[in-house]
Motif scaffolding. Structure first.
Motif, short mmCIF file in Angstrom:
data_model
loop_
_atom_site.label_atom_id
_atom_site.label_comp_id
_atom_site.label_asym_id
_atom_site.label_seq_id
_atom_site.Cartn_x
_atom_site.Cartn_y
_atom_site.Cartn_z
N TYR A 1 0.83 -1.20 0.00
CA TYR A 1 0.00 0.00 0.00
C TYR A 1 0.86 1.25 0.00
O TYR A 1 0.64 2.19 -0.77
N LYS A 2 1.86 1.24 0.88
CA LYS A 2 2.69 2.44 1.00
C LYS A 2 3.44 2.73 -0.30
O LYS A 2 3.56 3.87 -0.71
N ILE A 3 3.92 1.65 -0.95
CA ILE A 3 4.65 1.85 -2.20
C ILE A 3 3.77 2.55 -3.22
O ILE A 3 4.16 3.54 -3.84
N VAL A 4 2.55 2.04 -3.38
CA VAL A 4 1.68 2.59 -4.43
C VAL A 4 1.20 4.00 -4.04
O VAL A 4 1.18 4.89 -4.88
N TYR A 5 0.84 4.18 -2.78
CA TYR A 5 0.37 5.50 -2.35
C TYR A 5 1.42 6.58 -2.61
O TYR A 5 1.10 7.73 -2.85
N PHE A 6 2.66 6.16 -2.54
CA PHE A 6 3.76 7.12 -2.64
C PHE A 6 4.08 7.48 -4.09
O PHE A 6 4.82 8.43 -4.35
N PHE A 7 3.54 6.74 -5.04
CA PHE A 7 3.84 6.98 -6.47
C PHE A 7 3.82 8.45 -6.87
O PHE A 7 4.78 8.95 -7.46
N VAL B 1 3.07 7.68 4.50
CA VAL B 1 4.39 7.15 4.84
C VAL B 1 4.95 7.86 6.08
O VAL B 1 5.45 7.24 7.02
N TRP C 1 -8.29 3.60 -1.97
CA TRP C 1 -7.27 4.62 -2.25
C TRP C 1 -6.16 4.07 -3.14
O TRP C 1 -5.57 4.79 -3.94
N LEU C 2 -5.89 2.77 -2.98
CA LEU C 2 -4.89 2.15 -3.85
C LEU C 2 -5.28 2.33 -5.31
O LEU C 2 -4.47 2.73 -6.15
N ALA D 1 -5.04 6.05 -6.31
CA ALA D 1 -3.68 6.53 -6.50
C ALA D 1 -3.07 5.99 -7.78
O ALA D 1 -2.33 6.68 -8.48
N ALA D 2 -3.39 4.75 -8.09
CA ALA D 2 -2.71 4.10 -9.22
C ALA D 2 -3.45 4.29 -10.53
O ALA D 2 -2.83 4.32 -11.60
N LEU E 1 -2.28 6.70 -13.28
CA LEU E 1 -1.00 6.31 -13.86
C LEU E 1 -1.18 5.09 -14.76
O LEU E 1 -0.58 5.01 -15.84
N LEU F 1 9.55 5.70 -11.67
CA LEU F 1 8.79 4.76 -10.83
C LEU F 1 9.56 3.47 -10.62
O LEU F 1 9.55 2.89 -9.53
N TYR G 1 12.23 4.03 -8.18
CA TYR G 1 11.60 4.20 -6.86
C TYR G 1 11.22 2.85 -6.25
O TYR G 1 11.51 2.58 -5.09
N GLN H 1 12.61 1.61 -2.75
CA GLN H 1 11.51 2.34 -2.13
C GLN H 1 11.78 2.75 -0.69
O GLN H 1 11.42 3.85 -0.29
N GLN I 1 11.57 6.60 0.33
CA GLN I 1 10.59 7.07 1.31
C GLN I 1 11.28 7.74 2.48
O GLN I 1 10.87 8.82 2.93
N THR J 1 10.89 11.82 3.36
CA THR J 1 10.23 12.22 4.60
C THR J 1 11.22 12.59 5.69
O THR J 1 10.82 12.98 6.78
#
Lengths: 352, 301
Positions: free
Chosen positions: A165-171, A236, B42-43, B46-47, B50, B281, B284, B288, B292, B296
């Motif tokens: 989830y975190k990977i995709v949310y961060f895209f 994240v 949300w997944l 968000a995706a 793209l 991507l 990333y 990752q 990340q 942050t």
């Protein structure tokens, strides 16, 4: 430099050994001067271990290391910022080097400029709404990730696949805002845009609009994109903050009979508040910018936020002086926002 | 929360296990379903944009116009050739790379040098300089934009790569220095003294002892600056407006959108966006955790 050597001599009086070596003989003075000019590796041994030389060497190093960063920073950051306040009081067009000092004329003009106030209203809307929405979603999803699952004998457990989830949310965070703007401009597009087609597909055809980005909806369209692109960042960020809360605290809350939502409001939120507040300031500053989104997505004369209004005044209308006045207004808003955030949210830091 | 307390609690819980366990597993399941539902929504959100871009980059223009959603029926590689040749994506990417090579190196070097001195040496004006650098984070870049344009113009650096590199470095310094100062302060001081006692000069100590020790911090801030400078749009939009061939990637894509809007070839636009998006991507996803952490990093402290 002479001054610093003297000070260096005085500084160490307490440590004793203030003997004859502190009196500078001409020969010593010469050797120090030579050592100062030459690179360190040619320093004669006679002065290398001298206290004064060490101090001198240290200052030389400090100056040498700070010179380049300070030069670059001074020319390209400090000087433009200082100049901006000056130019905001001139009628400079930007085309020629001549300008007249006009005092507060630009500020007066800005006060009566309806378009400026439209842009300000839009920017303030983003500034207020975008952080609230984005941070709320970020907190919600990160709490789901850290406490949404439950395993035996553990008070809280992350859901399975939280990493994915975190990977995709961060895209969206790793993509340029310009790219995001291009993608969403296509989604909002009246010609075969995904939004209109999607509304049609779910039977909401009457909600379709000819020009999402040319109407009063534009600011909301920008707002949605802004929130969309930053939610992942906060998921994240907050997940990291939440995972640093010790499990025993959750366990104690659970034994006291607290449910999920109560646990969130009484424990998780207060304990992550410092991170939330910093994130709020950061998001507010992002929302005040929003230039890339507006500049790429919204057609000309559609809708302005302060940065895009400033941009068009400076580089399209040839009113560089007036544009910097708008910049000063933007700066003041940023300042007030940061000050407010720093004041209202202050609580005692909870040590864990 | 002492350790003894928890160990004392455990046996009590263990004896109550049977009824408790059943209830827990039931609520656990509903909770899991509940949270996964929201998370998956949300997944998708968000995706989806793209994925849509990538799918559409394989479809001919006509198909996209008649049906915005849809799987490619045949792979339209022409879109990519068009985007690469006529829209110059390759050229823009190269420009971005060249500028990034200079600006990232410069930012890391100058930032680390200044941060090291500010963090580890006591001298008059130290706090003032630190404040000067860090204060740069508070000022909106738009306030400086107009004068900056003319500063570059007067120096003959407008619309040049060198100019853009220097400006990128200058505007990355505040955060880089802020981050690295607090990082250098956490490093043990004894190592630095030992190196000095062994006869290493200050700069040698910095490059051969302190920099390697600061590697984790350098990686974080390096990733942060890499993405920030690679994705930079405002600065080139104002300071790099000469030859369209000199545009950097984000600029080039914005221009491509305008161009394809006239020419009416959405397929090529989507292909161009895919070409710009997918390498970033991929990198990333491969790194990752570091990415990340890097992005942050500043907000956590």
């Amino acid at each position: 430099m002479e001054d610093t050597t003297q000070r260096a001599g005085k500084d160490v009086t307490g440590s004793g050994g203030r003997g004859s070596e502190d009196r500078l003989t001409p020969g010593m003075r010469l050797r120090l001067a030579v050592a100062f000019v030459l690179p360190p590796r040619f320093t004669p041994d006679s002065v290398r271990y001298d206290r004064r030389y060490r101090k001198l060497d240290q200052y030389r190093f400090i100056v040498w290391f700070l010179a380049a960063p300070l030069l670059v920073y001074g020319i390209f950051v400090v000087s433009p910022f200082v100049q901006a306040f000056f130019y905001s009081m001139t009628d400079w067009t930007g085309y020629s080097s001549s300008y007249r000092f006009t005092g507060f004329e630009n500020y007066e003009r800005m006060w009566n400029d309806d378009k400026f106030w439209d842009a300000t209203r839009n920017s303030l809307l983003l500034l207020v709404v975008a952080p609230v929405v984005t941070l709320a979603l970020g907190l919600f999803f990160s709490y789901m990730l850290t406490a949404g699952g439950r395993r035996r004998s553990e008070a809280v457990a992350g859901v399975t696949g939280s990493g994915l989830y975190k990977i995709v949310y961060f895209f969206p965070q790793v993509l340029s805002l310009a790219i995001i703007a291009v993608i969403w401009a296509r989604i909002y597009s009246p010609r075969s845009g995904a939004l209109n087609a999607g509304l049609d597909a779910v039977g909401l055809g009457s909600w379709q609009r000819e020009d999402w980005l040319g109407s009063s909806w534009a600011i909301w369209c920008v707002l949605i994109v802004l929130c969309w692109s930053f939610v992942g960042f906060y998921v994240v960020l907050f997940s990291a903050a939440m995972s640093s809360i010790p499990n025993e605290i959750y366990e104690a809350a659970r034994l006291d009979g607290a449910g999920r939502s109560l646990t969130f409001f009484r424990i998780t939120f207060p304990l992550t508040w410092e991170t939330v507040r910093t994130g709020w300031v950061y998001m507010g500053i992002q929302a005040l910018d929003a230039f890339a989104l507006v500049n790429v997505m919204v057609p000309e004369h559609g809708m302005d936020v302060l940065p895009s209004y400033l941009f068009s005044k400076a580089f399209r209308d040839g009113q560089a002086g007036y544009a910097t006045t708008i910049g000063v207004a933007l700066f003041l808003i940023t300042l007030v926002f940061a000050a407010v955030m720093m004041r209202i949210g202050r609580r005692d830091r909870i040590e864990m | 929360m002492s350790v003894t307390e928890t160990t004392e609690d455990r046996p009590v819980e263990e004896s109550e296990r049977p009824p408790e366990q059943h209830r827990a597993s039931v609520t656990g399941t509903t909770l899991n379903v509940f949270s996964h539902t929201f998370l998956v929504v949300w997944l998708v959100m968000a995706a989806a944009p793209l994925v849509l871009v990538v799918l559409n980059s394989f479809r001919p223009h006509g198909d996209i116009v008649s049906e915005p959603f849809g799987l490619p029926t045949s792979l339209e590689w022409d879109n990519f050739t068009n985007a690469w040749t006529s829209a110059n994506i390759g050229r823009y990417a190269l420009n971005s790379l060249i500028i990034l090579a200079g600006s990232l190196t410069g930012t890391m070097l100058l930032g680390a040098m200044a941060a090291y001195v500010l963090a580890r040496f006591d001298f008059p004006g130290n706090r003032l300089l630190h404040l000067l650098f860090v204060g740069g984070m508070m000022f909106p870049i738009f306030l400086a934009l107009v004068p900056l344009f003319f500063v570059l113009n007067n120096m003959g650096l407008l619309n040049t790569r060198q100019g853009l590199i220097l400006v990128y470095i200058a505007y990355s310094l505040p955060f880089t220095i802020f981050f690295l100062v607090s990082f250098f302060r956490t490093l043990p001081g004894g190592v630095q003294e030992a190196a000095m006692l062994d006869g290493a000069s200050h700069s040698r100590t910095f490059f051969q002892v302190m920099l390697p020790m600061a590697k984790p911090g350098l990686i974080s801030i390096g990733i942060f600056n890499f993405l920030g400078q690679w994705n930079q749009f405002v600065l080139p939009r104002v300071l790099n407006v000469g030859d369209p061939d000199d545009a950097v990637l984000p600029q080039g894509l914005a221009a491509l959108m305008v161009q394809q809007g006239y020419e009416g070839d959405w397929g090529a636009l989507y292909a161009g966006v895919s070409l710009a998006m997918l390498p970033v991507l991929t990198v990333y996803v491969a790194f990752q955790r570091q990415v990340q952490n890097g992005l942050t990093a500043g907000a956590v402290r």
